[in-house]
Scaffold this active site. Structure first.
Site, mmCIF file in Angstrom:
data_model
loop_
_atom_site.group_PDB
_atom_site.id
_atom_site.type_symbol
_atom_site.label_atom_id
_atom_site.label_comp_id
_atom_site.label_asym_id
_atom_site.label_seq_id
_atom_site.Cartn_x
_atom_site.Cartn_y
_atom_site.Cartn_z
ATOM 1 N N ASP A 59 40.596 34.759 51.402
ATOM 2 C CA ASP A 59 40.374 35.514 50.161
ATOM 3 C C ASP A 59 39.322 34.796 49.310
ATOM 4 O O ASP A 59 39.442 33.593 49.069
ATOM 5 C CB ASP A 59 41.724 35.580 49.420
ATOM 6 C CG ASP A 59 41.698 36.471 48.216
ATOM 7 O OD1 ASP A 59 40.922 37.449 48.216
ATOM 8 O OD2 ASP A 59 42.449 36.203 47.265
ATOM 9 N N GLU A 71 31.610 41.033 48.721
ATOM 10 C CA GLU A 71 31.864 41.441 47.332
ATOM 11 C C GLU A 71 30.561 41.646 46.566
ATOM 12 O O GLU A 71 29.625 40.871 46.680
ATOM 13 C CB GLU A 71 32.725 40.392 46.613
ATOM 14 C CG GLU A 71 32.990 40.762 45.147
ATOM 15 C CD GLU A 71 34.023 39.870 44.458
ATOM 16 O OE1 GLU A 71 34.991 39.450 45.124
ATOM 17 O OE2 GLU A 71 33.851 39.611 43.252
ATOM 18 N N HIS A 125 41.624 39.875 37.909
ATOM 19 C CA HIS A 125 42.723 39.117 38.534
ATOM 20 C C HIS A 125 43.735 38.690 37.472
ATOM 21 O O HIS A 125 43.353 38.356 36.363
ATOM 22 C CB HIS A 125 42.181 37.840 39.197
ATOM 23 C CG HIS A 125 41.385 38.096 40.432
ATOM 24 N ND1 HIS A 125 40.097 37.664 40.592
ATOM 25 C CD2 HIS A 125 41.707 38.724 41.578
ATOM 26 C CE1 HIS A 125 39.651 38.012 41.796
ATOM 27 N NE2 HIS A 125 40.611 38.661 42.418
ATOM 28 N N GLY A 126 44.980 38.660 37.841
ATOM 29 C CA GLY A 126 46.017 38.223 36.906
ATOM 30 C C GLY A 126 46.531 39.384 36.070
ATOM 31 O O GLY A 126 46.288 40.552 36.381
ATOM 32 N N HIS A 137 40.606 44.516 44.213
ATOM 33 C CA HIS A 137 41.231 43.226 43.883
ATOM 34 C C HIS A 137 42.008 43.384 42.586
ATOM 35 O O HIS A 137 41.879 44.376 41.895
ATOM 36 C CB HIS A 137 40.146 42.149 43.720
ATOM 37 C CG HIS A 137 39.615 41.645 45.024
ATOM 38 N ND1 HIS A 137 39.835 40.365 45.463
ATOM 39 C CD2 HIS A 137 38.912 42.262 45.997
ATOM 40 C CE1 HIS A 137 39.270 40.201 46.643
ATOM 41 N NE2 HIS A 137 38.692 41.346 46.998
ATOM 42 N N GLY A 138 42.798 42.364 42.262
ATOM 43 C CA GLY A 138 43.530 42.401 40.989
ATOM 44 C C GLY A 138 44.567 43.494 40.951
ATOM 45 O O GLY A 138 44.734 44.181 39.937
ATOM 46 N N GLY A 139 45.302 43.672 42.062
ATOM 47 C CA GLY A 139 46.286 44.766 42.163
ATOM 48 C C GLY A 139 47.457 44.630 41.201
ATOM 49 O O GLY A 139 48.157 45.604 40.928
ATOM 50 N N ASN A 142 44.656 44.177 46.887
ATOM 51 C CA ASN A 142 45.118 42.782 46.885
ATOM 52 C C ASN A 142 46.137 42.531 45.774
ATOM 53 O O ASN A 142 45.903 42.906 44.628
ATOM 54 C CB ASN A 142 43.939 41.837 46.626
ATOM 55 C CG ASN A 142 42.912 41.856 47.732
ATOM 56 O OD1 ASN A 142 43.005 42.620 48.682
ATOM 57 N ND2 ASN A 142 41.921 41.007 47.603
ATOM 58 N N ASN A 152 48.611 39.326 44.229
ATOM 59 C CA ASN A 152 49.039 37.926 44.240
ATOM 60 C C ASN A 152 49.921 37.622 43.027
ATOM 61 O O ASN A 152 51.082 37.246 43.162
ATOM 62 C CB ASN A 152 47.802 36.999 44.267
ATOM 63 C CG ASN A 152 48.183 35.531 44.338
ATOM 64 O OD1 ASN A 152 49.301 35.188 44.727
ATOM 65 N ND2 ASN A 152 47.282 34.655 43.959
#
Ligand code: 13P
Length: 288
Positions: free
Chosen positions: A85, A136, A178-179, A208-210, A230, A232
């Protein structure tokens, strides 16, 4: 089933209008939880490894050994890809060498020409070895392993330029972060996503940043060509919450004394429940 690259699962997801989840792994418990849930739900899955998590887990070779061992010992039959990643150019090469089945090269912080050249070289290597590769364009906001992006929207023409190199999947910034999303987050730019999808055609797009994106926005993004999402932070949050509750209830002090296997069990169960919830929203259940 041994590790597979992510090409077939994402091509099917794009054609079938659902998304495959990439769940980041940070230790053995997370990996086991994600694999068992994917198997139970008959869903394809992508295990994401950031460079920081790679260092924490004693390097990429250790991770390859652990994941391959689990695929066999847990009798996993669904397609599983092991994916770097937000890889650097050097990190991508190390993962290729270590036996990952898929890599992301994040060249979004380079000028587009340099991103193009480095991505092109890695596409050639991945093609030769049968690996999948994510590129990306337009940085994703928030912080990931010390890399801070501003959450810009990608230029659809630059997306086409990188997609045409033959990458397997493309992460394009559409206002995602993200986050945890701040209260004043304006939401995803579907206009940008629509324009990128129009330029890149059948290319599976990556969100990203799901964590924390409302379900209706997730579904709309999938309808506009997103085929990989994604997650996390959301797993981190439920893992921490379940572990904290266990300790606060004094359960770590019961019985024969401290047992790390028992301490980590509630968090592991919480990750299973979170992965299941996400796979249901993404529509990947039963698609293995
Ligand atoms: P979150 O941590 O916001 O879920 O994002 C994960 C991610 O995009 C990993 O690349």
């Amino acid at each position: 089933m041994p590790l597979v690259n992510a090409k077939e699962m994402l091509t099917k997801a794009k054609a079938g209008h659902y998304a495959v989840g990439q769940f980041n792994i940070n230790n053995l418990e997370w990996t086991k939880a994600i694999l068992l849930t994917a198997e139970e739900l008959k869903s394809p899955v992508i295990l994401g490894v950031s460079e920081g998590a790679g260092k924490y887990m004693c390097g990429y070779k250790t991770i390859v050994g652990m994941v391959n061992g689990m695929l066999e010992e847990l009798n996993i039959t669904v397609p599983v890809a092991l994916h770097l990643d937000h890889g650097s150019y050097e990190g991508a090469k190390k993962c290729i060498e270590a036996g990952f089945s898929s890599i992301m090269f994040d060249g979004s912080h380079y000028p587009i020409e340099e991103n193009f050249e480095k991505t092109k070289e890695l596409v050639g290597i991945c093609e030769e070895l049968g690996l999948s590769i994510e590129a990306e364009v337009g940085s994703i906001g928030g912080e990931e392993d010390g890399v801070v992006g501003m959450g810009e929207c990608a230029d659809p023409d630059e997306c086409k330029m990188i997609a045409d190199l033959g990458v397997t999947m493309l992460a394009a910034g559409i206002g995602n972060i993200h986050g945890v999303y701040p209260a004043n987050w304006p939401g995803l730019s579907f206009e940008t996503l629509d324009a990128i999808q129009a330029k890149t055609g059948s290319m599976p797009l990556v969100l990203h940043g799901g964590t924390g994106i409302p379900d209706d926005m997730i579904r709309k993004a999938i309808s506009l060509g997103v085929s990989k999402i994604n997650v996390n932070t959301e797993c981190q949050l439920v893992f921490a919450e379940a572990t904290r509750a266990y300790i606060e209830a004094g359960k770590d002090k019961q019985g024969k004394g401290f047992d790390p296997r028992k301490l980590l069990a509630p968090g592991t169960e919480a990750i299973k429940a979170k992965v299941k919830e996400k796979m249901e929203i993404f529509g990947s259940v039963g698609k293995a």
